[in-house]
Scaffold this motif. Sequence first.
Motif, PDB file in Angstrom:
ATOM      1  N   GLU A 155       0.758  -1.112  -0.010  1.00  0.00           N
ATOM      2  CA  GLU A 155      -0.052  -0.147  -0.141  1.00  0.00           C
ATOM      3  C   GLU A 155       0.747   1.280   0.086  1.00  0.00           C
ATOM      4  O   GLU A 155       1.709   1.431   0.757  1.00  0.00           O
ATOM      5  N   GLN A 156       0.311   2.074  -0.823  1.00  0.00           N
ATOM      6  CA  GLN A 156       1.357   3.457  -1.045  1.00  0.00           C
ATOM      7  C   GLN A 156       0.579   4.519  -1.426  1.00  0.00           C
ATOM      8  O   GLN A 156      -0.320   4.358  -2.000  1.00  0.00           O
ATOM      9  N   VAL A 157       0.846   5.946  -1.422  1.00  0.00           N
ATOM     10  CA  VAL A 157       0.319   6.871  -1.743  1.00  0.00           C
ATOM     11  C   VAL A 157       1.314   7.711  -2.603  1.00  0.00           C
ATOM     12  O   VAL A 157       2.726   7.911  -2.173  1.00  0.00           O
ATOM     13  N   THR A 158       0.894   8.148  -3.684  1.00  0.00           N
ATOM     14  CA  THR A 158       1.935   8.933  -4.484  1.00  0.00           C
ATOM     15  C   THR A 158       1.440  10.333  -4.532  1.00  0.00           C
ATOM     16  O   THR A 158       0.273  10.678  -4.997  1.00  0.00           O
ATOM     17  N   THR A 171      -4.055   6.687  -4.823  1.00  0.00           N
ATOM     18  CA  THR A 171      -3.766   5.613  -4.056  1.00  0.00           C
ATOM     19  C   THR A 171      -4.703   4.488  -4.441  1.00  0.00           C
ATOM     20  O   THR A 171      -5.882   4.848  -4.785  1.00  0.00           O
ATOM     21  N   SER A 173      -5.318   2.238  -1.763  1.00  0.00           N
ATOM     22  CA  SER A 173      -5.694   1.886  -0.350  1.00  0.00           C
ATOM     23  C   SER A 173      -6.749   2.841   0.176  1.00  0.00           C
ATOM     24  O   SER A 173      -6.682   3.741   0.330  1.00  0.00           O
ATOM     25  N   ALA A 176      -5.459   4.632   3.457  1.00  0.00           N
ATOM     26  CA  ALA A 176      -4.799   5.732   2.732  1.00  0.00           C
ATOM     27  C   ALA A 176      -5.875   6.969   2.293  1.00  0.00           C
ATOM     28  O   ALA A 176      -5.603   7.990   2.542  1.00  0.00           O
ATOM     29  N   THR A 222       4.750   6.338   1.332  1.00  0.00           N
ATOM     30  CA  THR A 222       4.425   7.791   0.375  1.00  0.00           C
ATOM     31  C   THR A 222       5.781   7.890  -0.557  1.00  0.00           C
ATOM     32  O   THR A 222       6.932   7.920  -0.376  1.00  0.00           O
TER      33      THR A 222
END
Length: 251
Positions: A155-158, A171, A173, A176, A222
Amino acid sequence: MPDPHDNHDLESFAAVLTGELPGTWASDYQQHAEQADQYARAEDVWDMNLVSDAISKAVLGQDAVLARDDGTRLYLIGRPGTEEFLAAAMAPPGLPPEAFRGVREPDGIVVPDDPFRAAKDITTGLLPRYDKALAQVQHHAARLPQPAPAQAVKEQVTLMWSSEGPLSAKTRSPKAAAVLHGHGFVWNEAERAFFLPGDDSAHQAQTAQAIGAQLTALGIGTVVRHPHNRPAIDTIASPALQRAKPAVRTR
């Protein structure tokens, strides 16, 4: 149309039979208006003899599926042209077809219209064959090559900075997404991204830092992307460098 001469009281027979078989059983009795209706119910019948022949040739009009609490299932129908019944085991669901290869079907049996005698015949005749065939199928299934486990998607956020617009984020997720909503981000369906309203770069920077800390605590990574014409947060533009002399290559 169902055979009008079929006088089997299958529903009562199945109900009594469930109380005489070993274990805890339940009966699911159904009537069928057309022959095609019985095929879906009989799809898992584990038989290549009397029972499958009756299913394919006769319009039965009714059947019953008996299910034991351990997953064992039996299929019951009236034997056409007689007062007897036919009982067959049903194949276990969820196993690949390769597991059944080379395993002899535990063909069904003829049982009398007396549910007490029928229970004895099923217990001593049909169920042992079913248990033997089931053990072979499960053994084959355990030896089949197992598919490689799918790689877990981290899981990640750009976060994306724009020199001409608001801070955006992407994202997949749900956790998130909840964090982004909590910090004022708004979902844009057309862009398939979250956007932070406003153009205050200081506020955007503070929000990005707060989001990063909160996501890290949740185990979510992130990734920050900056446009080529905008410096990163908390960085100072480097002074102009003097043009260096061309390097000289030596052998």
